[in-house]
Design a protein around this motif. Structure first.
Motif, short mmCIF file in Angstrom:
data_model
loop_
_atom_site.label_atom_id
_atom_site.label_comp_id
_atom_site.label_asym_id
_atom_site.label_seq_id
_atom_site.Cartn_x
_atom_site.Cartn_y
_atom_site.Cartn_z
N THR A 284 0.86 -1.17 0.00
CA THR A 284 0.00 0.00 0.00
C THR A 284 0.90 1.22 0.00
OG1 THR A 284 -1.79 -1.10 1.20
CG2 THR A 284 -1.73 1.31 1.27
N LEU A 285 0.74 2.09 -0.98
CA LEU A 285 1.54 3.31 -1.08
C LEU A 285 0.77 4.46 -0.45
CD1 LEU A 285 2.82 3.06 -4.78
CD2 LEU A 285 4.15 2.66 -2.69
N VAL A 286 1.44 5.18 0.44
CA VAL A 286 0.86 6.37 1.06
C VAL A 286 1.77 7.54 0.72
CG1 VAL A 286 0.11 7.48 3.20
CG2 VAL A 286 -0.06 4.99 2.96
N GLY A 287 1.28 8.47 -0.08
CA GLY A 287 2.12 9.57 -0.54
C GLY A 287 1.53 10.92 -0.22
N HIS A 288 2.39 11.84 0.19
CA HIS A 288 1.97 13.21 0.44
C HIS A 288 2.58 14.12 -0.63
CE1 HIS A 288 2.73 17.26 2.40
NE2 HIS A 288 1.42 17.17 2.40
N SER A 289 1.77 14.95 -1.24
CA SER A 289 2.23 15.96 -2.20
C SER A 289 3.06 15.29 -3.30
CB SER A 289 3.01 17.04 -1.45
OG SER A 289 3.19 18.19 -2.23
N MET A 290 4.33 15.69 -3.49
CA MET A 290 5.16 15.08 -4.52
C MET A 290 5.21 13.56 -4.36
SD MET A 290 9.28 15.46 -5.21
CE MET A 290 9.68 14.41 -3.81
N GLY A 291 5.26 13.08 -3.12
CA GLY A 291 5.27 11.64 -2.88
C GLY A 291 4.01 10.96 -3.36
N ALA A 292 2.89 11.68 -3.33
CA ALA A 292 1.64 11.11 -3.84
C ALA A 292 1.69 10.96 -5.35
CB ALA A 292 0.47 12.00 -3.43
N LEU A 293 2.27 11.95 -6.03
CA LEU A 293 2.42 11.84 -7.48
C LEU A 293 3.31 10.66 -7.84
CD1 LEU A 293 2.05 12.84 -10.37
CD2 LEU A 293 3.90 14.50 -9.97
N THR A 294 4.43 10.51 -7.13
CA THR A 294 5.30 9.35 -7.34
C THR A 294 4.52 8.06 -7.14
OG1 THR A 294 7.24 10.60 -6.59
CG2 THR A 294 7.40 8.20 -6.54
N ALA A 295 3.70 8.04 -6.11
CA ALA A 295 2.94 6.83 -5.79
C ALA A 295 1.97 6.46 -6.90
CB ALA A 295 2.21 7.02 -4.46
N TRP A 296 1.21 7.44 -7.41
CA TRP A 296 0.22 7.05 -8.42
C TRP A 296 0.90 6.78 -9.77
CZ3 TRP A 296 -1.76 12.49 -7.58
CH2 TRP A 296 -1.73 13.30 -8.72
N ALA B 246 0.43 3.16 -11.61
CA ALA B 246 0.05 3.03 -13.01
C ALA B 246 1.06 2.19 -13.78
CB ALA B 246 -0.08 4.42 -13.64
N LYS B 247 2.33 2.35 -13.44
CA LYS B 247 3.40 1.64 -14.16
C LYS B 247 3.51 0.17 -13.76
CE LYS B 247 8.47 1.55 -14.54
NZ LYS B 247 9.73 2.09 -13.97
N ARG B 248 3.39 -0.09 -12.47
CA ARG B 248 3.59 -1.45 -11.95
C ARG B 248 2.42 -1.89 -11.07
NH1 ARG B 248 8.61 -3.78 -11.46
NH2 ARG B 248 7.34 -5.57 -10.84
N PRO B 249 1.26 -2.15 -11.67
CA PRO B 249 0.10 -2.56 -10.87
C PRO B 249 0.33 -3.85 -10.10
CG PRO B 249 -0.31 -2.89 -13.22
CD PRO B 249 0.95 -2.08 -13.11
N ASP B 250 1.28 -4.68 -10.56
CA ASP B 250 1.56 -5.93 -9.87
C ASP B 250 2.20 -5.71 -8.50
OD1 ASP B 250 3.74 -4.94 -11.60
OD2 ASP B 250 4.90 -6.63 -10.79
N LEU B 251 2.78 -4.53 -8.28
CA LEU B 251 3.46 -4.25 -7.01
C LEU B 251 2.56 -3.59 -5.98
CD1 LEU B 251 6.96 -2.83 -8.09
CD2 LEU B 251 6.38 -5.17 -7.41
N VAL B 252 1.45 -3.00 -6.44
CA VAL B 252 0.68 -2.08 -5.57
C VAL B 252 -0.70 -2.65 -5.25
CG1 VAL B 252 -0.16 0.27 -5.27
CG2 VAL B 252 1.94 -0.14 -6.58
N ARG B 253 -0.97 -2.78 -3.98
CA ARG B 253 -2.24 -3.30 -3.48
C ARG B 253 -3.29 -2.20 -3.37
NH1 ARG B 253 -2.95 -7.35 0.83
NH2 ARG B 253 -0.69 -7.28 1.12
N ALA B 254 -2.87 -1.02 -2.87
CA ALA B 254 -3.78 0.10 -2.64
C ALA B 254 -2.96 1.37 -2.60
CB ALA B 254 -4.57 -0.09 -1.34
N LEU B 255 -3.65 2.51 -2.65
CA LEU B 255 -2.97 3.79 -2.78
C LEU B 255 -3.72 4.85 -1.99
CD1 LEU B 255 -0.92 5.71 -4.29
CD2 LEU B 255 -2.56 5.74 -6.18
#
Length: 292
Positions: free
Chosen positions: A103-115, A119-128
């Motif tokens: 699960t990626l939790v991103g704030h501001s710039m970190g949120a952009l990195t997270a989404w 988008a690039k590696r859906p196999d790695l990410v459970r939730a956002l």
């Protein structure tokens, strides 16, 4: 406990990752906890997530990453500080630390990195979880304002109390006194021979920001297939209309807001932040639900 582990990012950049719990043992119970990777915003550092990570670690394997140019991670003089580099760094951290599906939790710039990573590696990410980051282009005028703002900093600061006062009260960008903002910036200062200065290069921060402010990021947002919670501070930089449009664009988007919070949502109102995201996290990491 807090344990540091260095990982190797894109182009061999050394990155500091901080785990807010006992390290997992091979085959042990802690190794089976659902992984959460916390990504700070521009000028931030992993310690800004400490309060969040501590309660997360009760049921999750919580790791915060100092992104390149920030905190204790390497600050290569010539970068690169591109979107691709930041995304590749987070991807490398997930794989090297065995956090997937995360699960990626991103704030501001970190949120952009997270989404962008989701988008690039859906196999790695459970939730956002996207915290107070706009999908629309901010434009050249915004970048010039930031350049002017950086030049206005009265460096060096004589004491940490001066840091807290300037960023919490005297900074012309502050609309009303904000002790939380003062504390936020006190955490990214280090004492030098002549006083207190930021642990990051303001030039590198502008270079990082230059790579996203001129473009909109709606298309990448629409490619995120995992459950996604968009969170905004009621007085933050992400307006309600844009946040709700982001939720509409996301295939599996949800919306939450935190009252009495500005851009630094998790720092301004830690209890409100927890109340906003904890139910989503619990549902997203339910082992009975399908995983990527």
């Amino acid at each position: 406990m807090v344990r540091r582990t260095d990982v190797t990012g894109a182009d061999g950049v050394r990155l500091a990752a901080w785990e807010f719990a006992d390290p997992p043992k091979d085959g042990g119970e802690s190794a089976q906890l659902p992984g959460v990777l916390l990504l700070h915003g521009l000028m931030g550092r992993s310690s800004h997530w400490a309060a969040t990570a501590r309660w997360l670690s009760e049921r999750h394997r919580a790791v915060a990453l100092d992104q390149r140019g920030h905190g204790r991670s390497e600050k290569p003089s010539e970068g690169p500080f591109t979107r691709d580099a930041y995304v590749a760094d987070a991807e490398a951290a997930i794989e090297q630390l065995g956090l997937a599906p995360v699960t990626l939790v991103g704030h501001s710039m970190g949120a952009l990195t997270a989404w962008q990573l989701a988008a690039k590696r859906p196999d790695l990410v459970r939730a956002l979880i996207v915290c107070d980051m706009r999908a629309s282009a901010l434009g050249a005028a915004s970048q010039r304002e930031w350049d002017d703002w950086f030049r206005s900093w009265p460096l060096p600061f004589a004491t940490l109390a001066d840091v807290r006062k300037w960023f919490g009260e005297d900074d012309p960008w502050v609309e009303r006194p904000s002790p939380a903002r003062g504390e936020f910036f006190a955490e990214v200062m280090a004492e030098r021979a002549d006083g207190w200065r930021p642990v990051f290069s303001r030039r590198q921060m502008l270079e990082s920001r230059e790579t996203w402010v001129h473009d909109a990021h709606w298309d990448e947002l629409s490619q995120v297939q995992c459950p996604t919670l968009v969170v905004r501070g009621l007085d933050g930089e992400l307006g309600r209309a844009e946040a709700q449009e982001m939720v509409r664009v996301l295939p599996r988007g949800r919306y939450a807001e935190v009252v009495d919070a500005g851009h630094l949502v998790h720092y301004d109102q830690p209890e409100g932040w927890r109340s906003a995201i904890e139910p989503f996290l619990e549902e997203a990491t339910d082992p009975s639900l399908p995983q990527p």
